[in-house]
Design a protein around this motif. Structure first.
Motif, PDB file in Angstrom:
ATOM      1  N   ARG A  98       3.269  -9.875  -6.836  1.00  0.00           N
ATOM      2  CA  ARG A  98       4.182  -9.660  -5.704  1.00  0.00           C
ATOM      3  C   ARG A  98       3.658  -8.610  -4.732  1.00  0.00           C
ATOM      4  O   ARG A  98       3.995  -8.646  -3.551  1.00  0.00           O
ATOM      5  CB  ARG A  98       5.586  -9.299  -6.201  1.00  0.00           C
ATOM      6  CG  ARG A  98       5.682  -7.941  -6.845  1.00  0.00           C
ATOM      7  CD  ARG A  98       7.093  -7.639  -7.331  1.00  0.00           C
ATOM      8  NE  ARG A  98       7.198  -6.255  -7.722  1.00  0.00           N
ATOM      9  CZ  ARG A  98       8.250  -5.707  -8.297  1.00  0.00           C
ATOM     10  NH1 ARG A  98       9.302  -6.445  -8.570  1.00  0.00           N
ATOM     11  NH2 ARG A  98       8.265  -4.429  -8.609  1.00  0.00           N
ATOM     12  N   GLY A  99       2.864  -7.664  -5.207  1.00  0.00           N
ATOM     13  CA  GLY A  99       2.343  -6.628  -4.318  1.00  0.00           C
ATOM     14  C   GLY A  99       0.894  -6.835  -3.931  1.00  0.00           C
ATOM     15  O   GLY A  99       0.265  -5.947  -3.379  1.00  0.00           O
ATOM     16  N   SER A 100       0.371  -8.025  -4.199  1.00  0.00           N
ATOM     17  CA  SER A 100      -1.065  -8.230  -4.036  1.00  0.00           C
ATOM     18  C   SER A 100      -1.424  -8.733  -2.645  1.00  0.00           C
ATOM     19  O   SER A 100      -0.752  -9.612  -2.108  1.00  0.00           O
ATOM     20  CB  SER A 100      -1.521  -9.244  -5.081  1.00  0.00           C
ATOM     21  OG  SER A 100      -2.692  -9.887  -4.685  1.00  0.00           O
ATOM     22  N   GLY A 103      -6.406   6.491   2.135  1.00  0.00           N
ATOM     23  CA  GLY A 103      -5.980   7.159   0.912  1.00  0.00           C
ATOM     24  C   GLY A 103      -4.834   6.464   0.185  1.00  0.00           C
ATOM     25  O   GLY A 103      -4.524   6.803  -0.952  1.00  0.00           O
ATOM     26  N   ASP A 104      -4.184   5.496   0.833  1.00  0.00           N
ATOM     27  CA  ASP A 104      -3.164   4.716   0.135  1.00  0.00           C
ATOM     28  C   ASP A 104      -3.859   3.828  -0.907  1.00  0.00           C
ATOM     29  O   ASP A 104      -5.037   3.513  -0.782  1.00  0.00           O
ATOM     30  CB  ASP A 104      -2.396   3.822   1.107  1.00  0.00           C
ATOM     31  CG  ASP A 104      -1.362   4.611   1.906  1.00  0.00           C
ATOM     32  OD1 ASP A 104      -1.276   5.834   1.695  1.00  0.00           O
ATOM     33  OD2 ASP A 104      -0.669   4.004   2.726  1.00  0.00           O
ATOM     34  N   VAL A 105      -3.112   3.453  -1.922  1.00  0.00           N
ATOM     35  CA  VAL A 105      -3.677   2.534  -2.923  1.00  0.00           C
ATOM     36  C   VAL A 105      -2.882   1.233  -2.945  1.00  0.00           C
ATOM     37  O   VAL A 105      -1.715   1.182  -2.544  1.00  0.00           O
ATOM     38  CB  VAL A 105      -3.720   3.160  -4.341  1.00  0.00           C
ATOM     39  CG1 VAL A 105      -4.747   4.270  -4.398  1.00  0.00           C
ATOM     40  CG2 VAL A 105      -2.352   3.658  -4.775  1.00  0.00           C
ATOM     41  N   ARG A 106      -3.563   0.173  -3.386  1.00  0.00           N
ATOM     42  CA  ARG A 106      -2.991  -1.168  -3.487  1.00  0.00           C
ATOM     43  C   ARG A 106      -3.284  -1.728  -4.865  1.00  0.00           C
ATOM     44  O   ARG A 106      -4.183  -1.253  -5.555  1.00  0.00           O
ATOM     45  CB  ARG A 106      -3.687  -2.124  -2.503  1.00  0.00           C
ATOM     46  CG  ARG A 106      -3.715  -1.686  -1.095  1.00  0.00           C
ATOM     47  CD  ARG A 106      -4.689  -2.588  -0.322  1.00  0.00           C
ATOM     48  NE  ARG A 106      -4.524  -2.363   1.105  1.00  0.00           N
ATOM     49  CZ  ARG A 106      -4.481  -3.324   2.017  1.00  0.00           C
ATOM     50  NH1 ARG A 106      -4.650  -4.584   1.658  1.00  0.00           N
ATOM     51  NH2 ARG A 106      -4.292  -3.040   3.263  1.00  0.00           N
ATOM     52  N   ILE A 107      -2.560  -2.786  -5.215  1.00  0.00           N
ATOM     53  CA  ILE A 107      -2.899  -3.550  -6.401  1.00  0.00           C
ATOM     54  C   ILE A 107      -4.325  -4.076  -6.225  1.00  0.00           C
ATOM     55  O   ILE A 107      -4.635  -4.702  -5.211  1.00  0.00           O
ATOM     56  CB  ILE A 107      -1.940  -4.753  -6.571  1.00  0.00           C
ATOM     57  CG1 ILE A 107      -0.491  -4.293  -6.756  1.00  0.00           C
ATOM     58  CG2 ILE A 107      -2.393  -5.665  -7.705  1.00  0.00           C
ATOM     59  CD1 ILE A 107      -0.204  -3.621  -8.080  1.00  0.00           C
ATOM     60  N   ALA A 154       0.847  -1.191   0.000  1.00  0.00           N
ATOM     61  CA  ALA A 154       0.000   0.000   0.000  1.00  0.00           C
ATOM     62  C   ALA A 154       0.884   1.243   0.000  1.00  0.00           C
ATOM     63  O   ALA A 154       1.832   1.319   0.779  1.00  0.00           O
ATOM     64  CB  ALA A 154      -0.925   0.003   1.218  1.00  0.00           C
ATOM     65  N   GLN A 155       0.581   2.191  -0.889  1.00  0.00           N
ATOM     66  CA  GLN A 155       1.389   3.402  -0.998  1.00  0.00           C
ATOM     67  C   GLN A 155       0.479   4.598  -1.289  1.00  0.00           C
ATOM     68  O   GLN A 155      -0.568   4.456  -1.909  1.00  0.00           O
ATOM     69  CB  GLN A 155       2.358   3.310  -2.185  1.00  0.00           C
ATOM     70  CG  GLN A 155       3.254   2.110  -2.236  1.00  0.00           C
ATOM     71  CD  GLN A 155       4.104   2.129  -3.499  1.00  0.00           C
ATOM     72  OE1 GLN A 155       5.115   2.795  -3.556  1.00  0.00           O
ATOM     73  NE2 GLN A 155       3.679   1.405  -4.526  1.00  0.00           N
ATOM     74  N   SER A 156       0.925   5.779  -0.882  1.00  0.00           N
ATOM     75  CA  SER A 156       0.201   7.007  -1.255  1.00  0.00           C
ATOM     76  C   SER A 156       0.551   7.346  -2.704  1.00  0.00           C
ATOM     77  O   SER A 156       1.638   7.001  -3.183  1.00  0.00           O
ATOM     78  CB  SER A 156       0.615   8.162  -0.341  1.00  0.00           C
ATOM     79  OG  SER A 156       1.954   8.534  -0.633  1.00  0.00           O
TER      80      SER A 156
END
Lengths: 257, 257
Positions: B77-79, A63-67, A27-29
């Motif tokens: 890998r980021g899931s 507010g972070d996003v993920r795959i 998870a990243q902004s």
């Protein structure tokens, strides 16, 4: 197709964006993504918004996003990695039930080994590899197998480039590596004590279908605690089973380039 | 971001393009992709070329393209699907070693159950589900569990929409489904004989971390050949183990929306 002033296509920018996610950054902004991907903040925000709209990325509460699980679904269901992995899975489970340690399946991908599956029992020893993770060809037992049975151009590239050490025992001398590859071809497996981590030994065998070697099947065991001959026998039997199933399967597999 | 005359963004067009791949169509010609995605041929060719350049798609020898292993790598890998699946895997293997049939892990995704893992022994019975495949919530045992423990809005949507039969025994009457969901909540598991395929029974239990129910763990067994109480006991123990591991894990999992 619209390109940015830098000449990067939108497809390229999406790739850069996806590349910032990994197992330690799920998870990243959007700002962190922009910085890591080297993209303008405004572009990143727009791209993220569109990817979220399509379900390719998902927003966290903060507010972070993920795959997005939708992206995982789309890329997994049509993937030949999944097909190879599905065919290999029952055989990998048999290996794991016999060896009781990490069992892995790796393929050659851009001069590295990419692991498409890993089974680990609770309490297995140390193991640096991850699913969808990579290791250098010359350091890991799986990589050594893929290199030993790879084509001449691949071997030429690897033997003329610097061989970076992963552990203190990684083979970094090209002449020594060349001898090791010849030995692997002769005996039909790689034995890599401490090449990746000093506490572990990797043992790998090639998996071949009618087109040639398509993958490496390996176990990672605590160093010193392994019956080499018995383990190799278990691995070779499983690899033969996978190869036969692949050859019987209606879809041709991707052979090593 | 550049949009097409139809207002579709490039991200939207890439999504449409990826959606044309599935387990029965792992390789397609750009023309077939254009037709299935409803995209102009020239646009599709350009987009495919860019995706191939980035390694997101790969070309076969005969000009067909496939999901690139690089795209699979980046999205896997980021899931968080991988994280949940990795934590669940040792427990799923224990279930499979006890029950000797298909063992599956499913999550709620857009009002359907999406399967993120499936283990199958050689010789297991019929099973329609696939990894990265979906089933309707009201038909599968996993879906019934996710629905029974899902929020009121989800249940409202499902109970007021038409309930399409998957087999002759799928519950399609909203009142009967409402009673079934109450029974699942009371006894803590779903038992679905023939709801998906007449020859199979699905049995599923909820997997919960501190945030609530995040997945369903299920087995699919040949109909009539199952000890219901013993199987449920094995599933519940495994689900408890997964839930504890999830709660201990440093990354918060995604709870059901």
């Amino acid at each position: 197709m619209a390109n940015s002033p830098s000449g990067d296509s939108i497809v390229g920018r999406i790739t850069r964006l996806l590349e910032t996610f990994d197992s330690t950054r799920v998870a990243q902004s959007p700002s962190a993504i922009a910085r890591r991907a080297g993209l303008p903040i405004s572009t990143t925000h727009r791209l993220v918004a569109q990817l979220v709209e399509e379900g390719m990325l998902e927003r966290d509460g903060d507010g972070d996003v993920r795959i997005g699980i939708r992206l995982w679904e789309l890329t997994t269901r049509g993937s030949h990695a999944l097909r190879l992995r599905q065919i290999a899975m029952p055989f990998m489970e048999q290996v794991q039930q016999r060896v009781h340690e990490h069992t892995q399946l790796g393929v050659l991908e851009h001069d590295e080994v990419l692991f498409i599956e890993r089974l680990s029992a609770p309490g297995s020893g140390a193991n640096i590899t991850r699913i969808a993770g990579r290791l250098p060809l010359h350091a890991s037992s799986s990589g050594l197998v893929l290199l030993a049975f790879g084509d001449a151009a691949l071997q030429q590239r690897m033997l003329t480039a610097p061989l970076a050490p992963v552990s203190a025992e990684t083979i970094t001398d090209p002449a020594a590596l060349r001898r090791e590859l010849a030995a692997i071809r002769t005996r039909g497996y790689a034995f890599a004590p401490g090449y990746v981590e000093s506490v572990s030994t990797g043992i790998a065998v090639p998996v071949a279908d009618r087109s040639g070697v398509v993958a490496a099947l390996s176990v990672v065991v605590p160093r010193g605690a392994v019956n080499e001959a018995a383990t190799v026998e278990v691995l070779k039997r499983a690899a033969a089973g996978i190869g036969e199933s692949l050859s019987r399967s209606p879809f041709a597999s991707r052979s090593m380039e």
